[in-house]
Design an enzyme around this catalytic site. Structure first.
Site, PDB file in Angstrom:
ATOM      1  N   ARG A 128       0.770  -1.202  -0.099  1.00 16.76           N
ATOM      2  CA  ARG A 128      -0.101  -0.014  -0.005  1.00 16.76           C
ATOM      3  C   ARG A 128       0.967   1.405  -0.060  1.00 16.76           C
ATOM      4  NH1 ARG A 128      -3.150  -3.065   3.826  1.00 16.76           N
ATOM      5  NH2 ARG A 128      -5.089  -3.899   2.493  1.00 16.76           N
ATOM      6  N   THR A 174       1.544  -5.379   4.872  1.00 13.81           N
ATOM      7  CA  THR A 174       0.833  -4.858   3.552  1.00 13.81           C
ATOM      8  C   THR A 174       0.795  -3.330   3.620  1.00 13.81           C
ATOM      9  OG1 THR A 174      -1.165  -4.891   4.800  1.00 13.81           O
ATOM     10  CG2 THR A 174      -0.630  -6.808   3.770  1.00 13.81           C
ATOM     11  N   GLU A 192      -7.634 -11.867  10.604  1.00 17.97           N
ATOM     12  CA  GLU A 192      -8.180 -13.022  10.074  1.00 17.97           C
ATOM     13  C   GLU A 192      -7.385 -13.995  10.308  1.00 17.97           C
ATOM     14  OE1 GLU A 192     -10.886  -9.903   9.292  1.00 17.97           O
ATOM     15  OE2 GLU A 192      -8.925 -10.217   8.308  1.00 17.97           O
ATOM     16  N   ASN A 254      -9.383  -6.587  14.046  1.00 17.44           N
ATOM     17  CA  ASN A 254     -10.407  -7.434  14.654  1.00 17.44           C
ATOM     18  C   ASN A 254      -9.888  -8.694  15.517  1.00 17.44           C
ATOM     19  OD1 ASN A 254     -10.359  -7.920  11.582  1.00 17.44           O
ATOM     20  ND2 ASN A 254     -11.113 -10.102  12.733  1.00 17.44           N
ATOM     21  N   ASP A 297     -16.559  -8.609  12.385  1.00 17.27           N
ATOM     22  CA  ASP A 297     -15.259  -8.041  11.608  1.00 17.27           C
ATOM     23  C   ASP A 297     -15.375  -6.634  11.306  1.00 17.27           C
ATOM     24  OD1 ASP A 297     -13.135  -8.289  10.116  1.00 17.27           O
ATOM     25  OD2 ASP A 297     -13.912  -8.967   8.161  1.00 17.27           O
ATOM     26  N   LYS A 320     -14.717   0.109  10.945  1.00 14.10           N
ATOM     27  CA  LYS A 320     -15.868  -0.597   9.682  1.00 14.10           C
ATOM     28  C   LYS A 320     -17.137  -0.281  10.067  1.00 14.10           C
ATOM     29  CE  LYS A 320     -14.327  -4.324   7.641  1.00 14.10           C
ATOM     30  NZ  LYS A 320     -13.500  -5.667   7.798  1.00 14.10           N
ATOM     31  N   TRP A 381     -11.003   0.598   3.630  1.00 12.33           N
ATOM     32  CA  TRP A 381      -9.831   1.006   4.402  1.00 12.33           C
ATOM     33  C   TRP A 381      -9.348   2.391   3.597  1.00 12.33           C
ATOM     34  CZ3 TRP A 381      -5.773   1.077   0.751  1.00 12.33           C
ATOM     35  CH2 TRP A 381      -5.748  -0.027  -0.148  1.00 12.33           C
TER      36      TRP A 381
END
Length: 554
Positions: A128, A174, A192, A254, A297, A320, A381
């Protein structure tokens, strides 16, 4: 005469000094020609003060140059940086390149040899962005390393393995690190995946690891039994560094398992939280958990924006769930909470005094439950943008829902490449029950949520927004259409088909007196995989990894 001259000179010096300080203190307007960090400025506004391109002439924008980023796998998700006429870009597989800001010509490139296990990683080969400082370009890799490159040549200066990548699925990066003075901070993916997400502090000059902060609190009340061992968390988007207090703020991921909470009947700290860490030591100054014991989530890794308003230092941050938290910067106390999404049903409300969830909807095992917004969130995001001239915050809002069905996992989540979600998917996506459009671009007051205007979309936006001193808002959609809006009214003033969808960050910079708008185009990520059942138009969007620069004709 000499005394008068000296006094006059002293007075003039004071006047000039005051003016310089005032200019330097103008929030969001510093270093106008450059985009030197992920959100451009340390207040995370994504505002460029450049105004050469404005409402009157934006319709004349034309392509200045086009550059290809290489591997198109998962598209292009970066926010490039622009410093002194050079673009610093990162694309799939952690390929880094420096480009001439006027021509797009490649000046140098670097690509690390990645661990073959990255082919199994759930969120590879996302990249990113990069960070720049201390004469170096810094990246976090998808195999858990920090790497520093010489800013002028691209030659490797140092690298450090920060995570136990070989034995830990989710121990990767990331997003770019944050330059926090002499320290770099890296946030791992986790979420996750069966791991404990951590934030790392590294010496910028040497790569020596100084500290690590575990986003899974070692507390049996928060994580009963063995639940915290694979609690998730992490900080998979860049944080915000506040030099004034030497604090780095991160939103965290999360808890796991995502949709089953039977073995984690605590508050699951520090997941779904804003954490304020001392940049030199990682000491936790304060935290604010936004979603307690999350089963939907609704993680919180989004941008942490800083404001000074009415004598107070404030943070504006969302997660979120679509709820926006306005907090006091120095202690996390709540100033206000307001919803960006109109279709929320996972709770009846959130207490604006305490932050407690009111009337939460639980998820019975082996049954589908309609939850709004979906696991994509009330916003993805990709960041919003705040314009100090209009006082408005511009965000892509996602107004669609999902049916969540918790099930017992058949596979061991410790196995590499296996999710730790308590489900077979991330929900069956559906349109909002009231028939509204599934997406819109909103212009709101960030402190109260009052909406000034909205632009409705048949396909929601999944790119970061840019706003400028020229009174413009730039936004790109998954079909590849880039639009320029009047920042005051929401009127579309210009559009361009980039050829592929946008999942990235649009920036603006200037070289030799000319302003550029730089747009990374290339549809990808899990959005490209999971959205087509709801939006069939997206099945035919071509993948790409392209940088397109626009400017006004001479």
């Amino acid at each position: 005469m000499g005394k008068m001259t000296m006094a006059a000179s002293f007075g003039l010096a004071c006047l000039l000094s005051t003016a310089t300080v005032a200019l330097a203190a103008d929030p969001g307007a510093e270093d106008p020609n450059n985009w030197p960090q992920y959100h451009r400025t340390s207040n995370a506004w994504r505002y460029s003060p450049l105004d050469q391109i404005n409402k009157d002439n934006v319709s004349k924008l034309s392509v200045a140059w086009i550059a290809q980023g290489g591997d198109i796998t998962m598209g292009i998700q970066e926010t490039p940086l622009a410093i002194d006429g050079v673009i610093y870009s990162i694309t799939a597989g952690n390929r880094v390149a420096a480009l001439d800001g006027k021509t797009g010509q490649e000046l140098w490139s670097f690509q690390p040899k990645l661990d073959p296990l990255t082919k199994k990683v759930l969120f590879a080969p996302y990249s990113r962005g990069v960070a720049v400082g201390h004469g170096m370009v810094f990246i976090g890799t998808v195999d858990g390393r920090g790497i520093a490159l010489d800013q002028k040549t691209g030659k490797e200066k140092w690298q450090v393995q920060l995570t136990d990548f070989a034995n830990c699925h989710g121990c990767n990066f990331t997003s770019p690190p944050v330059v926090a003075g002499d320290i770099l901070t890296f946030g791992s993916t986790a979420g996750e995946l069966a791991t404990q997400g951590k934030i790392f502090g590294v010496e910028a000059e040497t790569g020596k690891k100084v500290w690590e902060f575990n986003t899974i609190k070692n507390d049996p009340k928060s994580w009963p039994g063995e639940s915290g061992k694979y609690g998730g968390g992490g900080a998979w988007m860049p944080g915000t560094y506040d030099a004034e207090t030497n604090t780095v703020f991160y939103g965290t991921g999360n808890p796991g398992k995502d949709f089953i909470n039977s073995d984690r009947q605590g508050d699951n700290l520090y997941t779904d939280s804003v954490v304020a860490l001392d940049a030199k030591t990682s000491n936790l100054k304060w935290y604010r958990q936004e979603i307690k014991q999350d089963v939907w989530d609704y993680d919180s890794p989004y941008e942490v924006m800083l404001f000074k308003k009415n004598g107070k230092d404030l943070i504006v941050h969302m997660n979120k769930s679509g709820y926006v938290f306005v907090l006091e910067k120095n202690n996390g106390n709540i100033e206000n909470i307001w919803p960006i999404s109109d279709i929320k049903n996972f709770v009846k409300d959130i207490d604006k005094e305490t932050g407690e969830l009111i009337g939460r909807v639980e998820l019975p095992m082996n049954q589908e439950t309609l939850i709004c917004p979906s696991t994509f969130g009330g916003r993805s995001w990709n960041s919003g943008a705040y314009n100090p001239k209009t006082g408005l915050w511009y965000n892509n809002v996602l107004d669609f829902c999902g049916y969540l069905k918790p099930v017992a996992q058949k596979e061991d989540p410790k196995d590499y490449g296996t999710g730790h979600t308590g489900s077979n998917d991330f929900g069956r996506l559906v349109m909002a029950p009231d028939g509204r459009k599934p997406g819109r671009l909103d212009a709101r007051d960030p402190f109260t949520g009052e909406r000034k205007w909205t632009y409705e979309m048949d396909i929601p936006g999944f790119a970061s927004v840019l706003t400028t001193g020229g009174g413009l808002v730039f936004n790109g959609d998954p079909m590849g259409i880039l639009r320029a809006f009047d920042a005051d009214t929401g009127k579309v003033l210009w559009s361009f088909n980039t050829g592929s969808g946008m999942r990235s960050g649009i920036i603006s910079y200037a070289v030799d007196g000319e302003q550029y708008i730089l747009v990374p185009s290339g549809w990808g990520s899990y959005a490209a995989v999971l959205l087509p059942p709801l939006f069939p138009q997206l099945e035919k969007v071509p993948a790409a990894s392209t940088l397109i620069a626009f400017k006004l004709p001479k």
